[in-house]
Design a protein around this motif. Structure first.
Motif, PDB file in Angstrom:
ATOM      1  N   PRO A   1       2.258  -7.347  -7.831  1.00 41.98           N
ATOM      2  CA  PRO A   1       1.181  -8.002  -7.072  1.00 41.98           C
ATOM      3  C   PRO A   1      -0.186  -7.466  -7.501  1.00 41.98           C
ATOM      4  CG  PRO A   1       2.947  -7.280  -5.617  1.00 41.98           C
ATOM      5  CD  PRO A   1       3.257  -6.712  -6.965  1.00 41.98           C
ATOM      6  N   ALA A   2      -1.221  -8.296  -7.343  1.00 44.43           N
ATOM      7  CA  ALA A   2      -2.556  -7.950  -7.846  1.00 44.43           C
ATOM      8  C   ALA A   2      -3.044  -6.610  -7.318  1.00 44.43           C
ATOM      9  CB  ALA A   2      -3.549  -9.053  -7.490  1.00 44.43           C
ATOM     10  N   GLY A   3      -2.894  -6.368  -6.023  1.00 42.94           N
ATOM     11  CA  GLY A   3      -3.370  -5.114  -5.433  1.00 42.94           C
ATOM     12  C   GLY A   3      -2.658  -3.913  -6.005  1.00 42.94           C
TER      13      GLY A   3
ATOM     14  N   ILE B   1      -2.751   7.773 -11.617  1.00 40.72           N
ATOM     15  CA  ILE B   1      -1.392   8.098 -11.180  1.00 40.72           C
ATOM     16  C   ILE B   1      -1.318   8.171  -9.655  1.00 40.72           C
ATOM     17  CG2 ILE B   1      -1.791  10.582 -11.435  1.00 40.72           C
ATOM     18  CD1 ILE B   1       1.157  10.861 -12.211  1.00 40.72           C
ATOM     19  N   SER B   2      -2.405   8.596  -9.003  1.00 37.03           N
ATOM     20  CA  SER B   2      -2.423   8.617  -7.535  1.00 37.03           C
ATOM     21  C   SER B   2      -2.292   7.197  -6.987  1.00 37.03           C
ATOM     22  CB  SER B   2      -3.727   9.233  -7.026  1.00 37.03           C
ATOM     23  OG  SER B   2      -3.853  10.567  -7.449  1.00 37.03           O
ATOM     24  N   GLY B   3      -2.996   6.247  -7.616  1.00 37.16           N
ATOM     25  CA  GLY B   3      -2.893   4.855  -7.196  1.00 37.16           C
ATOM     26  C   GLY B   3      -1.497   4.304  -7.418  1.00 37.16           C
ATOM     27  N   ALA B   4      -0.837   4.719  -8.510  1.00 41.60           N
ATOM     28  CA  ALA B   4       0.529   4.264  -8.782  1.00 41.60           C
ATOM     29  C   ALA B   4       1.493   4.763  -7.709  1.00 41.60           C
ATOM     30  CB  ALA B   4       0.971   4.746 -10.162  1.00 41.60           C
ATOM     31  N   TYR B   5       1.329   6.007  -7.293  1.00 37.81           N
ATOM     32  CA  TYR B   5       2.201   6.544  -6.239  1.00 37.81           C
ATOM     33  C   TYR B   5       1.984   5.789  -4.931  1.00 37.81           C
ATOM     34  CZ  TYR B   5       4.373  10.550  -8.545  1.00 37.81           C
ATOM     35  OH  TYR B   5       5.154  11.339  -9.335  1.00 37.81           O
ATOM     36  N   ALA B   6       0.713   5.485  -4.611  1.00 42.44           N
ATOM     37  CA  ALA B   6       0.434   4.740  -3.385  1.00 42.44           C
ATOM     38  C   ALA B   6       1.030   3.340  -3.462  1.00 42.44           C
ATOM     39  CB  ALA B   6      -1.074   4.664  -3.159  1.00 42.44           C
ATOM     40  N   ALA B   7       0.913   2.675  -4.626  1.00 40.77           N
ATOM     41  CA  ALA B   7       1.461   1.334  -4.794  1.00 40.77           C
ATOM     42  C   ALA B   7       2.983   1.348  -4.740  1.00 40.77           C
ATOM     43  CB  ALA B   7       0.991   0.739  -6.130  1.00 40.77           C
ATOM     44  N   ALA B   8       3.590   2.403  -5.314  1.00 43.51           N
ATOM     45  CA  ALA B   8       5.048   2.490  -5.329  1.00 43.51           C
ATOM     46  C   ALA B   8       5.627   2.530  -3.924  1.00 43.51           C
ATOM     47  CB  ALA B   8       5.494   3.720  -6.118  1.00 43.51           C
ATOM     48  N   GLY B   9       4.879   3.137  -3.000  1.00 41.64           N
ATOM     49  CA  GLY B   9       5.351   3.212  -1.624  1.00 41.64           C
ATOM     50  C   GLY B   9       5.442   1.864  -0.950  1.00 41.64           C
ATOM     51  N   GLN B  10       4.780   0.833  -1.512  1.00 44.68           N
ATOM     52  CA  GLN B  10       4.787  -0.515  -0.932  1.00 44.68           C
ATOM     53  C   GLN B  10       5.738  -1.462  -1.664  1.00 44.68           C
ATOM     54  OE1 GLN B  10       2.849  -0.804   1.810  1.00 44.68           O
ATOM     55  NE2 GLN B  10       2.227   1.330   1.445  1.00 44.68           N
ATOM     56  N   LEU B  11       6.429  -0.970  -2.693  1.00 45.11           N
ATOM     57  CA  LEU B  11       7.230  -1.865  -3.529  1.00 45.11           C
ATOM     58  C   LEU B  11       8.718  -1.835  -3.215  1.00 45.11           C
ATOM     59  CD1 LEU B  11       5.562  -1.365  -7.041  1.00 45.11           C
ATOM     60  CD2 LEU B  11       5.228  -3.238  -5.417  1.00 45.11           C
ATOM     61  N   GLY B  12       9.140  -1.014  -2.287  1.00 43.35           N
ATOM     62  CA  GLY B  12      10.559  -0.955  -1.940  1.00 43.35           C
ATOM     63  C   GLY B  12      11.403  -0.448  -3.089  1.00 43.35           C
TER      64      GLY B  12
END
Length: 522
Positions: A437-439, A448-459
């Motif tokens: 998703p775009a966000g 890498i901090s943003g990737a960890y935050a995004a990973a938490g929303q991806l199931g």
């Protein structure tokens, strides 16, 4: 006066202790932030800062600090060093309060810039007071203690920051400055004697403005280019504009009879070589400190406190070796001691190019130990060479130049190595972000901090993104580490080619450079 009579102040060692406390708060704050970077990037527990904003949170402090150091050194020599030290401590404490309660990354960046003003009033007068209250024969030992305190604060910062973050909110890493400042103000008022230069220089207002504008523009271009790419015109306008302003600054200083940075001092090898060495070492080291915290907390999964404790070998090495380096200089010469220190530092920085997610942690500890030993044996001979190249009453000039170069180089190290880290990470992680998703795509590609935050929303897809982000970050870290090691090797060349050797054996009582040799000094 008898040749063997000590001309130092009767309370000089107690005064040195007070100055170390004042110095600790400045250096400590700049490194305590390292372990808080991940927390500040967290949108829930921190401020949701981007990697560029985190770099600015560090560099807004260091750039203002560096831009004002020389002028504040001159003002301290003119108005009174004790008075300037007290004003700087109070301002530093007040701006620490503002930083602790910042509500956005922009507010934090602004408060950190104000802290830089306070730090610039504190740092140069500490070395000036040391040179004023100590006999030249004891100055090398006193500067060894001072340099050891700098190194120790660099390492204690992450440990203290980690302990605070373990139990309190992120603002506590700034709030801790307030009681230290309060103790420092009381002790300075009671123990430190007032001193000033009997023939102070004038203040170069235009030079100060040009240096700050040029450095901010250059750093902005480097950080923004690393975060968003170097293909946009704004980036190159900023970088080239910053370089043009800095060129104007140098030309102005060459013609001025009261320069804010006397570039003519660099004609004196005993002064120029160690200043260049300090700049190269801090460029390399501060950039590595920036990315090693992310490596330990995200890639390796350590808590902020555990991350801070992993810096203990570096702290121990500074504590043990820095105070002894003056004796090593007397025995072997400044060039030999600095060369060995720089060789160890170069090896330690290069080792990060081979460390990955599975490297045994004891290897990382050994690397930190080597870096600590190396830097402990670089700063004291370099600093003493810088200070002894100037007449005693011009101590503010030497300390300001030394610290200006150190801070500018550290800021540029964070900017340049941080940009390399961002650019390589963004390219390497891109294939793993297709279809997100775009966000999530935007956050994960930023850092890498943003990737960890995004990973938490991806199931279920989260672990795959985390693995890809870790691999991309480690690859980027290798490139940044290789560049930092190359810069350190360049410092090694400077030492062997231009650093004074046996001349520094007289460090306990070496005469300062003559006035003709320093013609034009402010």
């Amino acid at each position: 006066m008898q040749p063997h009579e000590n001309t130092g102040h009767p309370r000089r060692w107690a005064i040195l202790g007070v100055l170390v406390i004042s110095l600790l708060v400045v250096v400590l704050d700049n490194t305590i932030l390292n372990v808080a970077l991940r927390t500040l990037a967290d949108p829930v527990h921190g401020l949701g800062a981007s990697q560029g904003e985190l770099e600015w949170a560090i560099n807004s402090y260091t750039l203002v600090f560096a831009g004002l150091l020389f002028t504040f050194g001159v003002l301290g020599d003119r108005a009174g060093r004790k008075r300037f030290l007290l004003v700087g401590l109070v301002l530093f404490g007040l701006s620490s309060l503002l930083s602790a309660y910042a509500q956005s990354p922009a507010q934090l960046i602004g408060a950190r810039a104000l802290m830089g003003v306070g730090g610039a009033a504190i740092m140069p007068v500490t070395l000036s007071i040391i040179s004023n209250v100590f006999d030249p024969r004891e100055r090398g030992r006193a500067i060894g203690v001072w340099a050891g305190a700098v190194g120790l604060a660099v390492a204690i910062g992450p440990i203290l920051g980690g302990a605070l973050l373990e139990h309190y909110w992120w603002g506590s890493v700034f709030l801790i400055n307030v009681p230290v400042v309060a103790v420092g103000v009381v002790l300075v008022a009671l123990l430190v004697p007032e001193s000033r230069d009997p023939d102070p220089g004038r203040v170069d207002v235009l030079g100060v403005l040009l240096s700050v504008v040029g450095l901010v523009a250059l750093t902005y271009g480097i950080i923004d280019g690393g975060e968003h790419g170097f293909g946009r015109p704004l980036v190159w306008v900023s970088i080239l504009g910053g370089l043009a302003v800095l060129t104007w600054f140098v030309l102005l200083e060459l013609r001025s009879d009261h320069p804010s940075l006397d570039v003519r001092l660099f004609r004196v090898p005993r002064f120029a070589a160690p200043v260049a060495l300090v700049g190269l070492v801090f460029f390399a080291a501060m950039g590595v400190m920036f990315f090693s915290s992310f490596y330990l907390q995200l890639v390796r999964g350590y808590t902020p406190l555990q991350t801070g404790l992993l810096f203990l070998p570096f702290a121990a090495a500074q504590l043990v070796f820095a105070p002894r380096s003056a004796a090593m200089v007397r025995r072997y010469g400044g060039r030999a001691v600095a060369a060995v220190g720089l060789a160890l530092t170069s090896v330690a920085l290069a080792a990060f190019a081979f460390i990955d997610a599975g490297t045994p942690i004891w290897v990382v500890l050994v690397v930190f130990l080597l870096q600590g030993i190396g830097m402990a044996n670089i700063m004291p001979p370099a600093t003493e060479s810088i200070m002894s190249a100037l007449p005693r009453e011009k101590a503010g000039v030497g300390s300001a130049v030394s610290n200006t170069v150190r801070q500018v180089a550290g800021a540029l190290g964070v900017a340049v190595l941080g940009s390399v880290l961002s650019a390589v990470y963004r390219d390497d992680v891109a294939p793993a972000l297709r279809g997100l998703p775009a966000g999530a795509h935007e956050a994960a590609s930023e850092s890498i901090s943003g990737a960890y935050a995004a990973a938490g929303q991806l199931g279920p897809g989260g672990p795959t993104l985390v693995t890809a982000a870790n691999d991309a970050f480690v690859s980027a870290m290798h490139w940044a580490a290789a560049l930092s090691a190359a810069v350190a090797v360049l410092g090694f060349v400077v030492v062997l080619r231009w650093m004074p050797g046996r001349a520094l054996d007289r460090v306990a009582g070496a005469p300062a450079a003559s006035e003709p040799e320093l013609a034009g000094t402010a």
